[in-house]
Scaffold this motif. Structure first.
Motif, mmCIF file in Angstrom:
data_model
loop_
_atom_site.group_PDB
_atom_site.id
_atom_site.type_symbol
_atom_site.label_atom_id
_atom_site.label_comp_id
_atom_site.label_asym_id
_atom_site.label_seq_id
_atom_site.Cartn_x
_atom_site.Cartn_y
_atom_site.Cartn_z
ATOM 1 N N TYR A 1 41.226 46.597 44.927
ATOM 2 C CA TYR A 1 41.463 45.491 44.004
ATOM 3 C C TYR A 1 40.983 44.153 44.549
ATOM 4 O O TYR A 1 40.871 43.195 43.801
ATOM 5 C CB TYR A 1 42.947 45.415 43.631
ATOM 6 C CG TYR A 1 43.472 46.651 42.933
ATOM 7 C CD1 TYR A 1 44.752 47.124 43.184
ATOM 8 C CD2 TYR A 1 42.682 47.360 42.024
ATOM 9 C CE1 TYR A 1 45.243 48.251 42.547
ATOM 10 C CE2 TYR A 1 43.165 48.495 41.386
ATOM 11 C CZ TYR A 1 44.452 48.942 41.646
ATOM 12 O OH TYR A 1 44.933 50.063 41.014
ATOM 13 N N ASP A 2 40.719 44.087 45.855
ATOM 14 C CA ASP A 2 40.200 42.854 46.446
ATOM 15 C C ASP A 2 38.698 42.809 46.160
ATOM 16 O O ASP A 2 37.862 43.025 47.029
ATOM 17 C CB ASP A 2 40.485 42.864 47.959
ATOM 18 C CG ASP A 2 39.920 41.633 48.669
ATOM 19 O OD1 ASP A 2 39.869 41.643 49.911
ATOM 20 O OD2 ASP A 2 39.528 40.660 47.972
ATOM 21 N N LEU A 3 38.371 42.500 44.888
ATOM 22 C CA LEU A 3 37.017 42.648 44.390
ATOM 23 C C LEU A 3 35.972 41.913 45.224
ATOM 24 O O LEU A 3 34.889 42.427 45.456
ATOM 25 C CB LEU A 3 36.918 42.175 42.934
ATOM 26 C CG LEU A 3 37.841 42.860 41.911
ATOM 27 C CD1 LEU A 3 37.638 42.238 40.535
ATOM 28 C CD2 LEU A 3 37.602 44.351 41.861
ATOM 29 N N ARG A 4 36.303 40.713 45.662
ATOM 30 C CA ARG A 4 35.292 39.938 46.382
ATOM 31 C C ARG A 4 35.497 39.980 47.888
ATOM 32 O O ARG A 4 34.895 39.203 48.616
ATOM 33 C CB ARG A 4 35.279 38.492 45.870
ATOM 34 C CG ARG A 4 34.721 38.395 44.451
ATOM 35 C CD ARG A 4 34.663 36.968 43.982
ATOM 36 N NE ARG A 4 35.998 36.449 43.716
ATOM 37 C CZ ARG A 4 36.365 35.852 42.582
ATOM 38 N NH1 ARG A 4 35.485 35.723 41.608
ATOM 39 N NH2 ARG A 4 37.582 35.390 42.430
ATOM 40 N N ARG B 1 33.393 48.768 43.307
ATOM 41 C CA ARG B 1 34.350 48.769 44.410
ATOM 42 C C ARG B 1 34.500 50.153 45.024
ATOM 43 O O ARG B 1 34.517 50.310 46.231
ATOM 44 C CB ARG B 1 35.733 48.289 43.924
ATOM 45 C CG ARG B 1 35.827 46.820 43.628
ATOM 46 C CD ARG B 1 35.309 45.968 44.736
ATOM 47 N NE ARG B 1 36.116 46.105 45.952
ATOM 48 C CZ ARG B 1 35.670 45.849 47.177
ATOM 49 N NH1 ARG B 1 34.415 45.485 47.357
ATOM 50 N NH2 ARG B 1 36.466 45.973 48.222
ATOM 51 N N LEU C 1 33.174 47.303 37.123
ATOM 52 C CA LEU C 1 33.959 46.766 38.232
ATOM 53 C C LEU C 1 34.421 47.838 39.206
ATOM 54 O O LEU C 1 34.227 47.745 40.416
ATOM 55 C CB LEU C 1 35.234 46.126 37.665
ATOM 56 C CG LEU C 1 35.210 44.657 37.302
ATOM 57 C CD1 LEU C 1 36.609 44.258 36.862
ATOM 58 C CD2 LEU C 1 34.792 43.824 38.497
ATOM 59 N N GLU D 1 40.535 37.822 40.202
ATOM 60 C CA GLU D 1 40.172 39.233 40.322
ATOM 61 C C GLU D 1 41.084 40.092 39.440
ATOM 62 O O GLU D 1 40.621 40.992 38.741
ATOM 63 C CB GLU D 1 40.263 39.677 41.795
ATOM 64 C CG GLU D 1 39.224 38.971 42.673
ATOM 65 C CD GLU D 1 39.425 39.191 44.163
ATOM 66 O OE1 GLU D 1 40.560 39.452 44.601
ATOM 67 O OE2 GLU D 1 38.416 39.092 44.902
ATOM 68 N N GLN E 1 40.031 39.589 35.886
ATOM 69 C CA GLN E 1 38.818 40.368 35.588
ATOM 70 C C GLN E 1 39.156 41.817 35.270
ATOM 71 O O GLN E 1 38.627 42.404 34.331
ATOM 72 C CB GLN E 1 37.902 40.355 36.813
ATOM 73 C CG GLN E 1 36.764 39.372 36.745
ATOM 74 C CD GLN E 1 35.832 39.580 37.937
ATOM 75 O OE1 GLN E 1 36.199 39.339 39.086
ATOM 76 N NE2 GLN E 1 34.649 40.050 37.653
ATOM 77 N N ILE F 1 44.044 39.541 47.196
ATOM 78 C CA ILE F 1 43.781 39.837 45.787
ATOM 79 C C ILE F 1 44.010 38.535 45.040
ATOM 80 O O ILE F 1 45.145 38.046 44.931
ATOM 81 C CB ILE F 1 44.707 40.948 45.250
ATOM 82 C CG1 ILE F 1 44.521 42.232 46.056
ATOM 83 C CG2 ILE F 1 44.387 41.212 43.776
ATOM 84 C CD1 ILE F 1 45.465 43.354 45.666
#
Lengths: 241, 242
Positions: free
Chosen positions: B147-150, B105, B101, B159, B162, B155
């Motif tokens: 941290y804003d994975l997508r 990122r 992950l 997420e 995960q 956030i």
């Protein structure tokens, strides 16, 4: 002091023979105090040989001796720990009612080793950090007791207050007394995070005491007496939590 | 009598200029193939270091030292003066394989041009944010984007979940879903002011200012001593430090 070696021989065997027999002579200008101390240091028998603590007590050695002062780490903030321990003694008697300080998901994430770029520099600086943390599913009081149990045989003095602990090594390490601050945080009622921070002394020593130890072979352990074996065994406890 | 050259010699003599011309052609054409554009290994020099030092918080010597690190990382698998994802993964996790992950990122954020590789400029620009003297707003912003994975601009709960699961797995802990949900509930109760189930930029900023230890990973103390960790070659350090 003399300007020449105590044991000097062209052949290695000759050299070892001299060392074994402690066959050396001090120059005439050496004081009797110096002569005496050197004789005790160059003693081929390790049982009767003088030890470092004894050297520190020797009269001749002590003359004009200034013990080294090791600097405390500048950027370690001890305010929070000191605040807890400097409270009036009344608090010592109170029951531990409070819960550990809580830790949220992001604090958990930010303490994780795998979310840090620090490792880019690892190889260059030996990857020894003055702090470490790990998760545990044991109740917080149990965690602190286990740490205390493990630390005491290693020679640490332990001061406990609520969910913080101060561990102070009683013998001088490589850079003075090793001291460690511990705190337990609650992530969830059944999950706690334990943080260990070096607050004084040598980082390598801190690292040795707090991280996963290498595999101890049976051979290594058998040469030690029972108490030492127990102490080494307890280094592993950080895995068991 | 007649000419002293034999017939064979006469034929050769006629052909020699032709051969010379053909030879020349072959030579030129062959050279053309050598001139085909090949990906040249990017190299940087003192003027680049000065420029990058001016664009960042680093001194010229620090940029040089970071260049040593960059060269090490960028040549670990493919020696082309660029850091590929596998090379970053190798540097951070000692293996170029596996899903991760954080790696995804972080690589994405380093790769400003989004061309799949990290160039030295991009390396310096991102590490600038991790400098101990970088403004806290930059760190807060970077952490949010991390941290804003997508990349939804928020956030999301999923997420955070995960990331928490990933970290617990690294400690070899598998907790029940209930416990993990309760951890996230508590965090969101604190951080999600408008209770919309996700953390926006402003909410994040407020939250971080209440819990400053969150930004610990956004500072790399080693950047302060980078010149001692990576001593650079003498002739580069002739560049005057202003």
């Amino acid at each position: 002091m003399a300007g020449y070696l105590p044991f000097d021989e062209p052949s290695l065997i000759g050299l070892y023979k001299k060392i074994w027999e402690a066959s050396f002579s001090c120059p005439s200008w050496f004081s009797s105090g110096a002569r005496n101390l050197i004789k005790r240091i160059l003693d081929p028998n390790p049982v009767t040989r003088i030890t470092i603590p004894e050297i520190l007590q020797d009269e001749w050695f002590k003359k004009g001796y200034k013990p080294p002062k090791f600097e405390q780490d500048e950027d370690v903030n001890l305010d929070d720990i000191d605040a807890v321990f400097n409270d009036s003694t009344e608090h010592l008697v109170t029951e531990r009612k409070e819960k550990p300080v809580s830790m949220n998901a992001f604090e958990l994430i930010s303490r994780s080793q795998s979310f840090s770029l620090d490792k880019l520099f690892e190889k260059q600086c030996g990857s020894v950090k003055p702090e470490t943390s790990f998760a545990s599913q044991c109740p917080p009081n149990e965690i602190l007791s286990k740490i205390e149990e493990a630390a005491k045989p290693l020679g640490f003095n332990v001061h406990k207050r609520n969910y913080k602990m101060k561990l102070k090594g009683d013998k001088s390490g490589r850079k003075g007394q090793l001291s460690v601050a511990t705190e337990v945080f609650e992530v969830a009622p059944s999950l706690h995070m334990v943080e260990l921070r070096k607050t004084g002394g040598d980082t390598l020593e801190f690292h040795k005491v707090t991280t996963k130890p290498r595999v101890y072979t049976v051979g290594k352990m058998s040469g030690l007496d029972a108490s030492k074996r127990e102490a080494l065994g307890s280094l592993r406890f950080f895995n068991l939590l | 009598g007649s000419s002293s050259l034999t017939l064979g010699e006469r034929i050769c003599a006629a052909f020699i200029p032709l051969v010379a011309v053909v030879d020349f052609f072959i030579f030129v054409v062959a050279n053309c193939f050598y001139c085909q554009p090949r990906r040249e290994k990017c190299r940087y020099g003192p003027s680049d270091f000065t420029r990058l030092a001016n664009e960042s918080r680093f001194t010229v010597n620090e940029v040089e030292a970071l260049y040593q690190l960059f060269k090490k990382l960028s040549s670990s698998l493919i020696d082309d003066g660029l850091i590929h994802k596998e090379e970053l993964q190798l540097a951070l996790f000692q293996t170029p394989y596996g899903e991760n992950l954080f790696l995804d990122r972080v690589f994405y954020l380093f790769d400003e041009k989004k061309n799949g590789v990290i160039e030295f400029e991009e390396f310096i620009h991102t590490l600038d944010i991790f400098h101990p003297s970088a403004p806290i707003e930059d760190k807060i912003d970077f952490a949010f984007r991390l941290y804003d994975l997508r990349q939804t601009g928020f956030i999301e709960r999923e997420e955070v979940k995960q990331m928490v699961v990933a970290i617990l797995m690294e400690s070899e802990m598998i907790l029940s879903d209930d416990i993990i949900e309760s951890i996230i509930d508590q965090t969101f109760a604190d951080a999600d002011a408008d209770k919309d189930g996700r953390i926006g930029k402003e909410e994040w900023k407020t939250f971080v200012l209440q819990h400053p230890s969150l930004l610990k990973t956004m500072t790399l103390p080693h950047l302060k001593d980078i010149t001692t960790l990576f001593p650079s070659f003498v002739y580069y350090t002739e560049v005057e430090e202003l």
